[in-house]
Design a protein around this motif. Structure first.
Motif: not given
Length: 208
Positions: A39-66
């Motif tokens: 039950x911990x999915x981010x909301x649609x449209x949220x700006x997120x960042x991918x960690x664990x890399x030298x320089x992060x990637x930014x993305x926008x949530x476009x879908x959720x599936x259970x």
């Protein structure tokens, strides 16, 4: 074009980011991540960042599936018509353990040499890297440019709803919420000059 410095995108200690999951599938322009909690999915449209890399990637949530963890076993309905969800879960406590939630995100930028650039990175997000929500400071700095809208417009069937949700959420981190939404509408106008119906539909969704 760079739209934010490393200092502007520094996370505040008072507002630690929410970590939502780990990357399980990735391409240059999007990725999927499995949530840490069903039950911990981010909301649609949220700006997120991918960690664990030298320089992060930014993305926008476009879908959720259970769905069920085992693709060979379909999740079946349980309980009688008069039973509410809580009763069904109480009588079938094993069911939540059989489910997993994933979310998809459209890549809208990355950090390069300490600056945030709103175009695709040269490589996909790394597998099993953590994905977190961006802080208000990161979001405000990222949204100083609307170049990322081109990437979202090509983001799939629900692109218009994703754009509207992303802009509404970003507006909440701006000192002038209404002014931000007006500027974002002006940025969308030339991108959708040949599709006035689509443009008006998005503008209605982002009205302050």
């Amino acid at each position: 074009m760079p739209v934010g410095t490393a200092e502007e995108l520094k996370m505040t200690a008072s507002a630690p980011p929410t970590r939502y999951g780990r990357v399980i599938r990735a391409s240059i322009d999007r990725f999927s991540a499995e949530c840490f909690a069903r039950d911990g999915a981010p909301p649609l449209g949220l700006l997120v960042a991918v960690e664990d890399m030298e320089e992060p990637v930014f993305a926008v949530v476009c879908g959720v599936l259970t769905e069920g963890i085992d693709p060979t076993r379909r999740v079946t309905a349980r309980g009688e018509p008069e039973h509410d969800l809580q009763r069904v879960l109480d009588e079938n406590p094993h069911v939540p353990a059989l489910l997993a939630t994933t979310f998809d995100a459209v890549v809208v930028g990355h950090k390069r040499a300490g600056n945030v650039c709103q175009y695709l990175p040269s490589a996909p997000a790394p597998m099993l890297a953590r994905v977190r929500g961006c802080t208000d400071d990161e979001c405000a700095a990222f949204m100083r440019s609307f170049d990322f809208l081109r990437l979202l417009l090509a983001g799939g069937v629900f692109a218009d709803d994703v754009i509207a949700s992303a802009l509404r959420q970003a507006a909440a981190a701006q000192p002038d919420r209404r002014g931000f939404l007006v500027h974002s509408g002006k940025a969308l106008t030339p991108l959708l000059a040949d599709d006035a119906t689509r443009l008006q539909a998005i503008l209605r969704r982002i009205q302050p």
